[in-house]
Design a protein around this motif. Structure first.
Motif, short mmCIF file in Angstrom:
data_model
loop_
_atom_site.label_atom_id
_atom_site.label_comp_id
_atom_site.label_asym_id
_atom_site.label_seq_id
_atom_site.Cartn_x
_atom_site.Cartn_y
_atom_site.Cartn_z
N VAL A 68 40.32 130.15 -0.53
CA VAL A 68 41.58 130.48 0.13
C VAL A 68 42.09 129.28 0.93
N ALA A 69 41.18 128.62 1.64
CA ALA A 69 41.57 127.47 2.45
C ALA A 69 42.10 126.34 1.58
N LEU A 70 41.42 126.07 0.48
CA LEU A 70 41.87 124.99 -0.41
C LEU A 70 43.21 125.33 -1.05
N PHE A 71 43.38 126.59 -1.47
CA PHE A 71 44.66 127.01 -2.05
C PHE A 71 45.77 126.86 -1.02
N LYS A 72 45.51 127.31 0.19
CA LYS A 72 46.51 127.25 1.25
C LYS A 72 46.88 125.80 1.55
N GLN A 73 45.91 124.92 1.57
CA GLN A 73 46.20 123.52 1.84
C GLN A 73 47.10 122.95 0.74
N GLY A 74 46.78 123.25 -0.53
CA GLY A 74 47.60 122.78 -1.63
C GLY A 74 49.00 123.34 -1.56
N TRP A 75 49.11 124.62 -1.21
CA TRP A 75 50.42 125.26 -1.09
C TRP A 75 51.23 124.59 0.02
N ASN A 76 50.61 124.35 1.16
CA ASN A 76 51.31 123.70 2.27
C ASN A 76 51.77 122.31 1.88
N HIS A 77 50.93 121.60 1.13
CA HIS A 77 51.29 120.26 0.68
C HIS A 77 52.53 120.32 -0.22
N LEU A 78 52.55 121.28 -1.14
CA LEU A 78 53.72 121.42 -2.02
C LEU A 78 54.97 121.78 -1.24
N GLN A 79 54.83 122.64 -0.24
CA GLN A 79 55.99 123.01 0.57
C GLN A 79 56.53 121.82 1.34
N ARG A 80 55.64 121.01 1.93
CA ARG A 80 56.08 119.82 2.67
C ARG A 80 56.78 118.85 1.73
N ARG A 81 56.21 118.69 0.55
CA ARG A 81 56.78 117.78 -0.44
C ARG A 81 58.16 118.26 -0.87
N TYR A 82 58.30 119.57 -1.11
CA TYR A 82 59.58 120.14 -1.51
C TYR A 82 60.61 119.96 -0.39
N ARG A 83 60.21 120.19 0.85
CA ARG A 83 61.12 120.01 1.99
C ARG A 83 61.57 118.57 2.09
N ASN A 84 60.63 117.64 1.96
CA ASN A 84 60.97 116.23 2.04
C ASN A 84 61.92 115.82 0.91
N ASP A 85 61.66 116.31 -0.30
CA ASP A 85 62.55 116.02 -1.43
C ASP A 85 63.94 116.60 -1.20
N SER A 86 64.01 117.80 -0.64
CA SER A 86 65.29 118.44 -0.36
C SER A 86 66.07 117.69 0.71
N GLU A 87 65.36 117.22 1.72
CA GLU A 87 66.02 116.46 2.78
C GLU A 87 66.52 115.11 2.29
#
Length: 90
Positions: A68-87
């Motif tokens: 769960v922790a590893l999945f959550k970390q990967g998910w958070n990484h993707l969300q940050r990356r998506y936010r940065n790309d959107s910005e």
């Protein structure tokens, strides 16, 4: 139950099962002793309290929480990356 390192864990019959907060354990990939204990107890309850192998319950709980922790970390990484790309306008 006695585990590696001679730690003693007591399964409490009156404790309420609590799902761990994945956000709390995702940073260091290491679920806390308490989170593992609670999940191991949930596994015991899933067997309707039928005695089994407490060490197996503990190890299964630890594996599940680490996943769960590893999945959550990967998910958070993707969300940050998506936010940065959107910005950036991408």
């Amino acid at each position: 139950m006695t585990l590696k390192g001679k730690r003693s864990v007591t399964l409490e019959h009156d404790a309420s099962p609590i799902r761990p907060q994945a956000e709390d354990i995702s940073e260091n990939h290491a679920p806390s002793h308490e989170e593992i204990r609670l999940r191991a107890y949930e596994i015991y309850l899933e067997r309707n309290g039928i005695p089994g192998d407490a060490l197996d319950d503990w190890l299964r709980a630890e594996r599940e929480l680490q996943k769960v922790a590893l999945f959550k970390q990967g998910w958070n990484h993707l969300q940050r990356r998506y936010r940065n790309d959107s910005e950036d306008g991408n």
